[in-house]
Design an enzyme around this catalytic site. Structure first.
Site, PDB file in Angstrom:
ATOM      1  N   VAL A 120       0.807  -1.018  -0.045  1.00 25.58           N
ATOM      2  CA  VAL A 120      -0.183  -0.086  -0.010  1.00 25.58           C
ATOM      3  C   VAL A 120       0.778   1.018   0.066  1.00 25.58           C
ATOM      4  O   VAL A 120       1.061   1.946  -1.105  1.00 25.58           O
ATOM      5  CB  VAL A 120      -0.798  -0.023   1.048  1.00 25.58           C
ATOM      6  CG1 VAL A 120      -1.963   1.094   0.962  1.00 25.58           C
ATOM      7  CG2 VAL A 120      -1.865  -1.251   1.278  1.00 25.58           C
ATOM      8  N   CYS A 121       1.339   1.824   0.979  1.00 22.07           N
ATOM      9  CA  CYS A 121       2.082   2.788   1.278  1.00 22.07           C
ATOM     10  C   CYS A 121       3.471   3.055   0.750  1.00 22.07           C
ATOM     11  O   CYS A 121       4.356   3.947   0.786  1.00 22.07           O
ATOM     12  CB  CYS A 121       2.216   3.205   2.973  1.00 22.07           C
ATOM     13  SG  CYS A 121       0.381   3.505   3.343  1.00 22.07           S
TER      14      CYS A 121
END
Length: 218
Positions: A120-121
């Protein structure tokens, strides 16, 4: 796609071209970190941060919703005690203009990213920045995902987008490049001793042996 050659001497990292972004090494993310042993990822992230400081590589710290997800891990904050992490609401770090502006202000095009979670990040900003002309490197062993599959699929996806996977000791070695660069040798030796695992233990043992009388002294 990331710019720059993928082979040859110019493909390797140098301190003068690098900028580091450490993304969301926070308690909430660590609590669901299952791709690696969490203490290993934390150790490696702190080692990477310390290496960046040794080589004067600009480092941007970021958190997401720190009031709920927790403050940046203390070990990282201690490396840069004067720096307040950029606290975001965007899931994708690269959509926060403050982060992008901080990276662009360095004038450097080799963007090194490590963070939680990989899928995700890390993946989102890495893929976007690679598409905007940055040569992006992701430090896979200072990052981690919610599962091994999530981490592995994210790395594969980033490679398809032109991102280069790398490990934290490889980053430090490329920054050093030559043992004749004596200014940074004490710093990286200390980082290796503190965070290099078995290599650090072996170095401590070597220094012990070198300092131990053999019994044959005259």
């Amino acid at each position: 796609m990331s710019t720059g050659n993928k082979a040859g001497l110019g493909a390797l990292l140098t301190p003068d071209e690098s900028v580091l972004a450490l993304i969301d090494h926070q308690p909430f993310q660590v609590a669901n970190l299952h791709s690696h042993e969490p203490t290993m990822v934390i150790n490696n992230a702190v080692g990477l941060a310390k290496a960046a400081k040794v080589f004067d590589v600009p480092t941007i710290l970021t958190t997401v919703l720190e009031e709920r997800g927790g403050l940046l891990l203390q070990g990282l904050q201690d490396v840069f005690p004067e720096q307040k992490p950029i606290n975001r609401t965007f899931v994708n770090t690269w959509q926060d203009e403050r982060v992008v502006d901080a990276v662009k202000a360095t004038g450097r095009k080799k963007l090194i990213i490590a963070g939680l979670w990989t899928e995700v990040c890390v993946a989102m900003p890495a893929i976007q920045a690679a598409g905007e002309g940055f040569e992006v490197f992701v430090v896979t062993d200072a990052s981690g995902g919610a599962s091994k599959e999530a981490h592995d699929m994210a790395v594969r996806r980033m490679i398809q987008a032109g991102v280069t996977p790398i490990t934290w000791i490889a980053v430090m070695a490329e920054w050093q490049r030559d043992w004749a660069r004596e200014k940074t040798v004490p710093g990286i030796v200390e980082v290796q001793a503190q965070h290099g695992g078995a290599s650090g233990v072996a170095y401590a043992w070597e220094t012990q042996l070198l300092a131990t009388p053999t019994g044959n002294e005259v």
